[in-house]
Design a protein around this motif. Structure first.
Motif, short mmCIF file in Angstrom:
data_model
loop_
_atom_site.label_atom_id
_atom_site.label_comp_id
_atom_site.label_asym_id
_atom_site.label_seq_id
_atom_site.Cartn_x
_atom_site.Cartn_y
_atom_site.Cartn_z
N ASN A 170 41.15 37.36 49.88
CA ASN A 170 40.24 37.55 48.71
C ASN A 170 40.37 36.61 47.86
O ASN A 170 40.07 36.76 46.55
CB ASN A 170 40.73 38.94 48.02
N THR A 171 40.55 35.31 48.33
CA THR A 171 40.44 34.16 47.34
C THR A 171 39.15 33.94 46.85
O THR A 171 39.09 33.33 45.70
CB THR A 171 41.02 32.86 48.17
N GLU A 172 38.41 34.38 47.35
CA GLU A 172 36.72 34.26 46.80
C GLU A 172 36.06 35.69 46.82
O GLU A 172 35.74 36.41 47.65
CB GLU A 172 35.85 33.51 48.12
N PRO A 173 36.31 36.14 45.72
CA PRO A 173 35.94 37.74 45.24
C PRO A 173 34.52 38.05 45.89
O PRO A 173 34.40 39.12 46.18
CB PRO A 173 36.00 37.74 43.80
N LYS A 174 33.77 37.18 45.66
CA LYS A 174 32.28 37.47 46.30
C LYS A 174 32.25 37.35 47.70
O LYS A 174 30.79 37.59 48.47
CB LYS A 174 31.17 36.69 45.53
N ASN A 175 33.08 36.98 48.41
CA ASN A 175 32.91 36.65 49.73
C ASN A 175 34.32 37.29 50.49
O ASN A 175 34.85 35.99 51.15
CB ASN A 175 32.78 35.16 49.96
N GLN A 176 34.77 38.26 50.17
CA GLN A 176 36.05 38.62 50.87
C GLN A 176 36.02 38.75 52.33
O GLN A 176 35.11 38.80 52.94
CB GLN A 176 36.15 40.05 50.16
N GLU A 232 26.15 58.81 52.55
CA GLU A 232 27.30 59.19 51.84
C GLU A 232 26.69 59.50 50.45
O GLU A 232 25.92 58.38 49.74
CB GLU A 232 28.50 58.37 51.90
N LYS A 233 27.16 60.35 49.94
CA LYS A 233 26.61 60.80 48.40
C LYS A 233 27.26 59.80 47.31
O LYS A 233 26.74 59.26 46.48
CB LYS A 233 26.86 62.07 47.95
N GLU A 234 28.52 59.73 47.53
CA GLU A 234 29.54 58.75 46.67
C GLU A 234 30.47 58.07 47.28
O GLU A 234 31.21 58.56 47.91
CB GLU A 234 29.96 59.55 45.55
N SER A 235 30.58 56.73 47.17
CA SER A 235 31.68 55.97 47.74
C SER A 235 32.23 54.69 46.95
O SER A 235 31.45 54.24 45.96
CB SER A 235 31.21 55.57 49.16
N PHE A 236 33.17 54.19 47.41
CA PHE A 236 33.71 53.09 46.66
C PHE A 236 32.98 52.06 46.71
O PHE A 236 32.71 51.15 45.51
CB PHE A 236 35.16 52.63 47.11
N SER A 237 32.11 51.81 47.73
CA SER A 237 31.15 50.81 47.83
C SER A 237 30.16 50.80 46.80
O SER A 237 29.40 49.92 46.64
CB SER A 237 30.61 50.46 49.31
N SER A 238 29.72 51.97 46.34
CA SER A 238 28.68 52.17 45.70
C SER A 238 29.09 52.09 44.13
O SER A 238 28.13 52.35 43.31
CB SER A 238 27.83 53.66 45.85
N LEU A 239 30.15 51.81 43.69
CA LEU A 239 30.67 51.48 42.43
C LEU A 239 30.35 50.15 42.07
O LEU A 239 30.26 49.30 42.69
CB LEU A 239 32.25 51.94 42.29
N THR A 240 30.32 49.93 40.58
CA THR A 240 29.94 48.92 39.92
C THR A 240 31.30 47.93 40.11
O THR A 240 32.32 48.56 40.10
CB THR A 240 29.73 49.07 38.39
N PRO A 241 31.20 46.76 40.04
CA PRO A 241 32.44 45.84 40.05
C PRO A 241 33.53 46.20 39.11
O PRO A 241 34.86 46.25 39.37
CB PRO A 241 32.05 44.44 39.88
N LYS A 242 32.98 46.66 37.85
CA LYS A 242 33.90 47.24 36.62
C LYS A 242 34.83 48.28 37.01
O LYS A 242 35.82 48.56 36.83
CB LYS A 242 33.27 47.28 35.28
N GLU A 243 33.86 49.36 37.60
CA GLU A 243 34.60 50.73 38.01
C GLU A 243 35.40 50.50 39.17
O GLU A 243 36.51 51.16 39.36
CB GLU A 243 33.25 51.45 38.68
N LYS A 244 35.23 49.33 40.22
CA LYS A 244 36.05 49.27 41.36
C LYS A 244 37.27 48.81 40.58
O LYS A 244 38.38 48.82 41.19
CB LYS A 244 35.63 48.25 42.31
N GLU A 245 37.40 47.89 39.80
CA GLU A 245 38.58 46.90 39.19
C GLU A 245 39.24 47.84 38.41
O GLU A 245 40.35 48.00 38.66
CB GLU A 245 38.01 45.90 38.29
N LYS A 246 38.57 49.20 37.65
CA LYS A 246 39.56 50.06 37.13
C LYS A 246 40.18 50.98 37.99
O LYS A 246 41.43 51.19 37.91
CB LYS A 246 38.45 51.20 36.29
N ILE A 247 39.51 51.39 39.07
CA ILE A 247 40.38 51.93 40.28
C ILE A 247 41.38 51.49 40.80
O ILE A 247 42.49 52.08 41.07
CB ILE A 247 39.26 52.69 41.25
N THR A 248 40.96 50.01 41.24
CA THR A 248 42.10 49.26 41.65
C THR A 248 43.35 49.23 40.74
O THR A 248 44.42 49.24 41.25
CB THR A 248 41.61 47.77 42.21
N GLU A 249 43.04 49.01 39.42
CA GLU A 249 44.18 48.77 38.55
C GLU A 249 44.96 50.16 38.28
O GLU A 249 46.16 50.20 38.13
CB GLU A 249 43.66 48.56 37.02
N ASP A 250 44.13 51.16 38.56
CA ASP A 250 44.94 52.59 38.28
C ASP A 250 45.82 52.72 39.49
O ASP A 250 46.90 53.34 39.34
CB ASP A 250 43.75 53.76 38.33
#
Length: 186
Positions: free
Chosen positions: A48-54, A120-138
């Motif tokens: 994940n050294t390049e966040p836009k190209n994991q 799928e109705k709702e998934s981790f991939s459909s979240l905004t980068p800010k939402e993903k970061e919040k979930i990851t931090e949680d």
């Protein structure tokens, strides 16, 4: 320092890694009126050294045994940026006779993420980068709080390059893991 303190420090440092290699085994056996055994072996590398190209690559092997019948499935996954590929390595004999099964075995198959998102109705991939970061931090905060892992046995030390390394047999504490999952689902 105790082995448990070393494990806690390692856990904290692992939460901030940008690239890593992992491998593990999870097994479950239930005996009684009915018998069930399941085992998942996995290994992989994540960059994940390049966040836009994991990038990641992983292999897994799943074996399930039920009442004298055993099914094995093995596959590999690759992710490069937003593209995901799957290669089926082993298919249970039960499915081997189905038409087309041999055509997918040992072939890299690109998974169409747009079709998956539509399915799928709702998934981790459909979240905004800010939402993903919040979930990851949680998740990181929940992991920091709990003592999910326990050192069961020290397996030895060795030096890799200039670094001292330690090897442990680590178990998951069931009560802490259950608490972690329940808090994660809140």
């Amino acid at each position: 320092k105790s082995s448990q303190e070393i494990l806690e420090k390692a856990k904290e440092e692992m939460l901030n890694l940008k690239s890593y290699k992992s491998e593990g085994r999870v097994s479950l056996e239930i005996t009684g009126e009915k018998y069930f055994k399941g085992e998942l072996n996995f290994s992989g590398m994540v960059d994940n050294t390049e966040p836009k190209n994991q990038k990641s690559v992983s292999d897994f092997n799943l074996t399930i045994g039920i009442e004298g019948m055993e099914l094995s499935f093995a596959a590999a996954f690759k992710m490069i940026g937003k593209e995901i590929y799957l290669k089926v390595k082993t298919i249970p004999l039960f499915f081997a006779g189905f038409p087309g099964v041999d055509q997918i075995k040992n072939q890299w198959i690109k998974i169409d993420m747009e079709k998956l998102k539509a399915a799928e109705k709702e998934s981790f991939s459909s979240l905004t980068p800010k939402e993903k970061e919040k979930i990851t931090e949680d998740i990181r905060n929940l992991l920091r709080k709990g003592k999910i892992f326990k050192v069961k046995k020290e397996l030895g030390k060795e030096k890799v390059g200039e670094e001292k390394t330690y090897h442990y047999l680590v178990t998951v504490e069931p009560k802490e893991f259950k608490r972690f999952v329940l808090q994660l689902l809140e």
